[in-house]
Design a protein around this motif. Structure first.
Motif, short mmCIF file in Angstrom:
data_model
loop_
_atom_site.label_atom_id
_atom_site.label_comp_id
_atom_site.label_asym_id
_atom_site.label_seq_id
_atom_site.Cartn_x
_atom_site.Cartn_y
_atom_site.Cartn_z
N THR A 31 68.30 60.23 18.13
CA THR A 31 68.46 58.81 18.46
C THR A 31 67.41 58.38 19.49
O THR A 31 66.92 57.26 19.44
CB THR A 31 69.89 58.52 18.99
N GLY A 32 67.04 59.30 20.40
CA GLY A 32 66.00 58.97 21.38
C GLY A 32 64.68 58.64 20.69
O GLY A 32 64.01 57.66 21.05
N ARG A 36 62.67 55.17 20.68
CA ARG A 36 61.28 55.08 21.17
C ARG A 36 60.37 54.44 20.12
O ARG A 36 59.53 53.61 20.45
CB ARG A 36 60.74 56.46 21.56
N VAL A 53 66.72 52.37 28.18
CA VAL A 53 65.94 53.61 28.10
C VAL A 53 65.07 53.75 29.36
O VAL A 53 65.00 54.83 29.96
CB VAL A 53 65.05 53.63 26.83
N GLY A 57 69.52 54.89 31.65
CA GLY A 57 70.92 54.68 31.28
C GLY A 57 71.09 54.87 29.78
O GLY A 57 70.16 55.31 29.09
N VAL A 59 71.95 53.34 25.97
CA VAL A 59 71.96 52.18 25.08
C VAL A 59 73.43 52.00 24.63
O VAL A 59 74.14 53.00 24.47
CB VAL A 59 71.03 52.47 23.87
N GLY A 85 70.76 64.52 20.47
CA GLY A 85 70.90 63.42 21.44
C GLY A 85 71.99 62.42 21.07
O GLY A 85 72.09 61.37 21.69
N PHE A 86 72.78 62.73 20.11
CA PHE A 86 73.94 61.93 19.72
C PHE A 86 75.04 62.88 19.28
O PHE A 86 74.74 63.80 18.51
CB PHE A 86 73.59 60.97 18.58
N ARG A 88 76.57 60.94 22.87
CA ARG A 88 76.35 61.08 24.30
C ARG A 88 77.52 60.54 25.11
O ARG A 88 77.50 60.63 26.33
CB ARG A 88 75.09 60.31 24.70
N GLN A 92 81.27 57.64 21.32
CA GLN A 92 80.34 57.99 20.23
C GLN A 92 80.87 59.19 19.46
O GLN A 92 80.80 59.25 18.23
CB GLN A 92 78.94 58.30 20.78
N ARG A 133 55.82 60.56 28.66
CA ARG A 133 56.92 59.71 28.22
C ARG A 133 57.27 58.72 29.32
O ARG A 133 57.34 59.10 30.49
CB ARG A 133 58.15 60.59 27.94
#
Ligand code: AMP
Length: 187
Positions: A31-32, A36, A53, A57, A59, A85-86, A88, A92, A133
């Motif tokens: 998901t990150g 991006r 982002v 924090g 989303v 990354g999901f 989180r 979710q 990044r």
């Protein structure tokens, strides 16, 4: 195989996820990375995600849940997928449980890559220099680690209760960690 890949920012999740996905032949859903790309392209999703982002924090749940719900129904996910990354947050995780059950394809394993906090800051600052990044500056790193502890760490217990948690020590060489992950996944 349907895998949730967990671990704090800087644990090396992304790198390991790529290796596992290419070995197993399933897509890596980060998901990150999706966020991006959306930010780079300047899409509505990107505009919505930007402030969250950039501050370290999260989303809003509804946004990322919507992304994942669509993504896991694409044809390349028929044999499985790895979520990087999901989820989180607990909301979710609940949403993911519901959607996978509705699809009749529940999760097989939630893998947690554990790394101590002081090692994480070191790795993240190092990555900031190499990859540049935008959310790898020291204040944002601290904020991301705090967000992780408050909102994401409870998922380890959540998946323990679900009976699908596998814990892997994330310290050591890349090869050693890959071997541990593969053994935990039984591949
Ligand atoms: P990552 O590349 O996984 O470290 O994600 C980078 C940033 O994207 C995070 O710090 C969050 O702001 C956002 N993000 C990624 N995945 C999620 C998620 N599942 N829920 C909320 N925000 C997310």
């Amino acid at each position: 195989m349907r895998i949730v890949f967990m671990g704090p920012p800087g644990a090396g999740k992304g790198t390991q996820a790529k290796i596992i996905c290419s070995d197993v032949g399933i897509p890596q859903i980060s998901t990150g990375e999706i966020l991006r790309h959306a930010m780079e392209s300047g899409s509505d999703l990107g505009k919505e995600a930007k402030s969250y982002v950039e501050s370290g924090g999260l989303v809003p749940d509804a946004v990322v849940i919507g992304i994942v719900k669509e993504r896991i129904q694409e044809p390349d996910c028929v044999k499985g997928y790895l979520l990087d990354g999901f989820p989180r947050t607990l909301d979710q995780a609940d949403a993911l449980k519901r959607m996978t059950e509705e699809l009749g394809k529940p999760l097989d394993v939630a893998l947690n890559l554990a790394v101590p906090q002081d090692e994480l800051v070191k790795r993240l600052l190092d990555r900031a220099q190499k990859e540049g990044r935008p959310d790898d500056t020291e204040p944002v790193i601290k904020s991301r680690l705090k967000t992780y502890e408050e909102q994401t760490l409870p998922l380890v217990d959540y998946y323990k209760k679900e009976g699908i948690l596998k814990e892997v020590d994330g310290l050591g060489s890349m090869e050693d960690i890959t071997a541990r992950i593969k053994s935990a996944l039984g591949i």
